[in-house]
Motif scaffolding. Structure first.
Motif, PDB file in Angstrom:
ATOM      1  N   GLY A 104       0.839  -1.194   0.000  1.00  0.00           N
ATOM      2  CA  GLY A 104       0.000   0.000   0.000  1.00  0.00           C
ATOM      3  C   GLY A 104       0.873   1.242   0.000  1.00  0.00           C
ATOM      4  N   VAL A 105       0.337   2.340  -0.532  1.00  0.00           N
ATOM      5  CA  VAL A 105       1.079   3.605  -0.555  1.00  0.00           C
ATOM      6  C   VAL A 105       0.182   4.706  -0.004  1.00  0.00           C
ATOM      7  CG1 VAL A 105       0.441   3.934  -2.991  1.00  0.00           C
ATOM      8  CG2 VAL A 105       2.299   5.283  -1.988  1.00  0.00           C
ATOM      9  N   LEU A 106       0.722   5.440   0.951  1.00  0.00           N
ATOM     10  CA  LEU A 106       0.003   6.541   1.592  1.00  0.00           C
ATOM     11  C   LEU A 106       0.612   7.842   1.086  1.00  0.00           C
ATOM     12  CD1 LEU A 106      -2.114   7.391   3.745  1.00  0.00           C
ATOM     13  CD2 LEU A 106      -0.289   7.204   5.449  1.00  0.00           C
ATOM     14  N   VAL A 107      -0.215   8.666   0.456  1.00  0.00           N
ATOM     15  CA  VAL A 107       0.283   9.881  -0.194  1.00  0.00           C
ATOM     16  C   VAL A 107      -0.364  11.112   0.426  1.00  0.00           C
ATOM     17  CG1 VAL A 107       0.557  11.114  -2.376  1.00  0.00           C
ATOM     18  CG2 VAL A 107       0.567   8.609  -2.347  1.00  0.00           C
ATOM     19  N   PHE A 108       0.473  12.009   0.933  1.00  0.00           N
ATOM     20  CA  PHE A 108       0.032  13.322   1.398  1.00  0.00           C
ATOM     21  C   PHE A 108       0.593  14.356   0.414  1.00  0.00           C
ATOM     22  CE2 PHE A 108       0.206  10.812   5.353  1.00  0.00           C
ATOM     23  CZ  PHE A 108      -1.096  10.986   5.796  1.00  0.00           C
ATOM     24  N   PRO A 109      -0.233  14.843  -0.516  1.00  0.00           N
ATOM     25  CA  PRO A 109       0.271  15.738  -1.560  1.00  0.00           C
ATOM     26  C   PRO A 109       0.917  17.008  -1.034  1.00  0.00           C
ATOM     27  CG  PRO A 109      -1.891  14.882  -2.141  1.00  0.00           C
ATOM     28  CD  PRO A 109      -1.652  14.499  -0.717  1.00  0.00           C
ATOM     29  N   SER A 110       0.372  17.573   0.046  1.00  0.00           N
ATOM     30  CA  SER A 110       0.970  18.784   0.615  1.00  0.00           C
ATOM     31  C   SER A 110       0.747  18.809   2.116  1.00  0.00           C
ATOM     32  CB  SER A 110       0.377  20.043  -0.022  1.00  0.00           C
ATOM     33  OG  SER A 110       1.047  21.189   0.452  1.00  0.00           O
ATOM     34  N   VAL A 111       1.843  18.675   2.849  1.00  0.00           N
ATOM     35  CA  VAL A 111       1.820  18.805   4.303  1.00  0.00           C
ATOM     36  C   VAL A 111       2.346  20.196   4.623  1.00  0.00           C
ATOM     37  CG1 VAL A 111       2.659  17.893   6.492  1.00  0.00           C
ATOM     38  CG2 VAL A 111       2.180  16.333   4.606  1.00  0.00           C
ATOM     39  N   ILE A 157       5.299  10.781   0.983  1.00  0.00           N
ATOM     40  CA  ILE A 157       4.831   9.508   0.435  1.00  0.00           C
ATOM     41  C   ILE A 157       5.398   8.386   1.295  1.00  0.00           C
ATOM     42  CG2 ILE A 157       4.890   7.957  -1.562  1.00  0.00           C
ATOM     43  CD1 ILE A 157       5.080  10.437  -3.341  1.00  0.00           C
ATOM     44  N   ILE A 158       4.510   7.541   1.824  1.00  0.00           N
ATOM     45  CA  ILE A 158       4.906   6.431   2.693  1.00  0.00           C
ATOM     46  C   ILE A 158       4.474   5.127   2.025  1.00  0.00           C
ATOM     47  CG2 ILE A 158       4.607   5.345   4.956  1.00  0.00           C
ATOM     48  CD1 ILE A 158       4.039   8.149   6.084  1.00  0.00           C
ATOM     49  N   LEU A 159       5.413   4.194   1.885  1.00  0.00           N
ATOM     50  CA  LEU A 159       5.112   2.909   1.261  1.00  0.00           C
ATOM     51  C   LEU A 159       5.232   1.790   2.284  1.00  0.00           C
ATOM     52  CD1 LEU A 159       6.748   4.725  -1.097  1.00  0.00           C
ATOM     53  CD2 LEU A 159       6.115   2.721  -2.412  1.00  0.00           C
ATOM     54  N   PHE A 160       4.184   0.969   2.348  1.00  0.00           N
ATOM     55  CA  PHE A 160       4.179  -0.211   3.198  1.00  0.00           C
ATOM     56  C   PHE A 160       4.572  -1.387   2.303  1.00  0.00           C
ATOM     57  CE2 PHE A 160       1.257   2.885   4.901  1.00  0.00           C
ATOM     58  CZ  PHE A 160       1.612   2.935   6.246  1.00  0.00           C
ATOM     59  N   MET A 161       5.764  -1.917   2.534  1.00  0.00           N
ATOM     60  CA  MET A 161       6.323  -2.896   1.617  1.00  0.00           C
ATOM     61  C   MET A 161       5.877  -4.321   1.914  1.00  0.00           C
ATOM     62  SD  MET A 161       7.709  -0.755  -0.284  1.00  0.00           S
ATOM     63  CE  MET A 161       8.303  -1.969  -1.472  1.00  0.00           C
ATOM     64  N   ALA A 192       3.076  -5.052   7.633  1.00  0.00           N
ATOM     65  CA  ALA A 192       3.297  -3.650   7.995  1.00  0.00           C
ATOM     66  C   ALA A 192       2.050  -2.820   7.710  1.00  0.00           C
ATOM     67  CB  ALA A 192       4.491  -3.096   7.228  1.00  0.00           C
ATOM     68  N   LEU A 193       1.406  -3.076   6.579  1.00  0.00           N
ATOM     69  CA  LEU A 193       0.179  -2.353   6.245  1.00  0.00           C
ATOM     70  C   LEU A 193      -0.937  -2.689   7.224  1.00  0.00           C
ATOM     71  CD1 LEU A 193      -1.457  -0.528   4.373  1.00  0.00           C
ATOM     72  CD2 LEU A 193      -1.901  -2.530   2.933  1.00  0.00           C
ATOM     73  N   ALA A 194      -1.088  -3.966   7.564  1.00  0.00           N
ATOM     74  CA  ALA A 194      -2.133  -4.378   8.500  1.00  0.00           C
ATOM     75  C   ALA A 194      -1.923  -3.751   9.869  1.00  0.00           C
ATOM     76  CB  ALA A 194      -2.157  -5.894   8.615  1.00  0.00           C
ATOM     77  N   SER A 195      -0.673  -3.663  10.308  1.00  0.00           N
ATOM     78  CA  SER A 195      -0.370  -3.037  11.591  1.00  0.00           C
ATOM     79  C   SER A 195      -0.761  -1.564  11.581  1.00  0.00           C
ATOM     80  CB  SER A 195       1.117  -3.185  11.904  1.00  0.00           C
ATOM     81  OG  SER A 195       1.456  -2.538  13.106  1.00  0.00           O
ATOM     82  N   PHE A 196      -0.496  -0.889  10.477  1.00  0.00           N
ATOM     83  CA  PHE A 196      -0.889   0.522  10.336  1.00  0.00           C
ATOM     84  C   PHE A 196      -2.405   0.676  10.371  1.00  0.00           C
ATOM     85  CE2 PHE A 196      -2.400   3.672   7.211  1.00  0.00           C
ATOM     86  CZ  PHE A 196      -2.028   4.836   7.867  1.00  0.00           C
ATOM     87  N   GLN A 197      -3.110  -0.168   9.649  1.00  0.00           N
ATOM     88  CA  GLN A 197      -4.557  -0.033   9.544  1.00  0.00           C
ATOM     89  C   GLN A 197      -5.290  -0.383  10.838  1.00  0.00           C
ATOM     90  OE1 GLN A 197      -4.914  -2.475   5.876  1.00  0.00           O
ATOM     91  NE2 GLN A 197      -5.855  -0.661   4.946  1.00  0.00           N
ATOM     92  N   PRO A 213      10.381  -2.509   6.157  1.00  0.00           N
ATOM     93  CA  PRO A 213       8.950  -2.758   5.925  1.00  0.00           C
ATOM     94  C   PRO A 213       8.144  -1.499   5.602  1.00  0.00           C
ATOM     95  CG  PRO A 213       9.500  -3.041   8.244  1.00  0.00           C
ATOM     96  CD  PRO A 213      10.796  -2.923   7.516  1.00  0.00           C
ATOM     97  N   VAL A 214       8.589  -0.343   6.109  1.00  0.00           N
ATOM     98  CA  VAL A 214       7.902   0.922   5.821  1.00  0.00           C
ATOM     99  C   VAL A 214       8.963   1.941   5.420  1.00  0.00           C
ATOM    100  CG1 VAL A 214       6.319   2.703   6.633  1.00  0.00           C
ATOM    101  CG2 VAL A 214       6.167   0.380   7.572  1.00  0.00           C
TER     102      VAL A 214
END
Length: 208
Positions: free
Chosen positions: A84-91, A136-140, A144-149, A181-182
């Motif tokens: 999964g990829v988590l994208v924050f276009p502008s922080v 941009i954060i990638l859960f490889m 790792a993705l399940a732990s985040f969710q 993993p992240v």
């Protein structure tokens, strides 16, 4: 929007420069809302205003990913292989004596949005001005993705770590860093930013 400038810092080997907030990868309306929310955080009243709707977040995420693919060699393949990829276009970070940071984005899996999230952080020490960046954060891995969710509020450095990636000669990803993993990337309009951290940022799911 383009009349507002901020100091860009933390790029290895670069001096401080000024750049237009409007040059980042989001709609003007979303940028103004994120700036207002960051300022609200500085004043102790963060997230009291309604931010961008889902369709605007999705559009900004698409633009940010396209820029990511153009900027970083191997980025498209990395996103393809990620769980999964988590994208924050502008922080957007605003400082008036102490700092507050706010941004909204989306979690993508297989090219589809699975949910919307915000990132919030605060920092102490004298700060003045406004900064903006793309995160941009990638859960490889699936674990790792399940732990985040599973977390309602996932705090970087507490609930999980994010290994920030740099690039080697020719703009290619350092393959030694993508074994975590992240992994994460921080960009401005010029490309990857260095010597930064996401430690202390809290990422939470939001309704859109």
């Amino acid at each position: 929007i383009r009349s507002m400038v901020f100091d860009r810092s933390c790029r290895a080997g670069d001096s401080h420069r000024s750049t237009a907030l409007g040059d980042l990868y989001m709609s003007p309306k979303s940028l103004v809302l994120n700036l207002a929310l960051a300022l609200a955080l500085v004043l102790g009243a963060a997230r009291t205003a309604q931010a961008a709707p889902a369709y605007e977040i999705d559009a900004d995420v698409d633009v940010a990913l396209k820029r990511f693919y153009r900027t970083v060699g191997g980025a498209r393949e990395l996103v393809r292989d990620a769980a999964g990829v988590l994208v924050f276009p502008s922080v957007v970070k605003a400082g008036m004596g102490f700092g507050g940071e706010y941004g909204e984005g989306a979690l993508r899996r297989g090219g589809y949005t699975e949910g919307y999230y915000n990132t919030v952080s605060a920092s102490v020490g004298f700060q003045l001005g406004v900064q903006a960046r793309t995160v941009i954060i990638l859960f490889m891995t699936e674990s790792a993705l399940a732990s985040f969710q599973r977390k309602h509020g996932w705090k970087v450095g507490v609930d999980g770590s994010v290994a920030l990636v740099t690039v080697g000669i020719g703009g290619s990803i350092d393959t030694n860093q993508i074994k975590k993993p992240v992994i994460g990337f921080i960009l401005d309009q010029k490309g990857l930013m260095y010597n930064l951290t996401l430690e202390g940022s809290k990422i939470s799911r939001i309704d859109r």
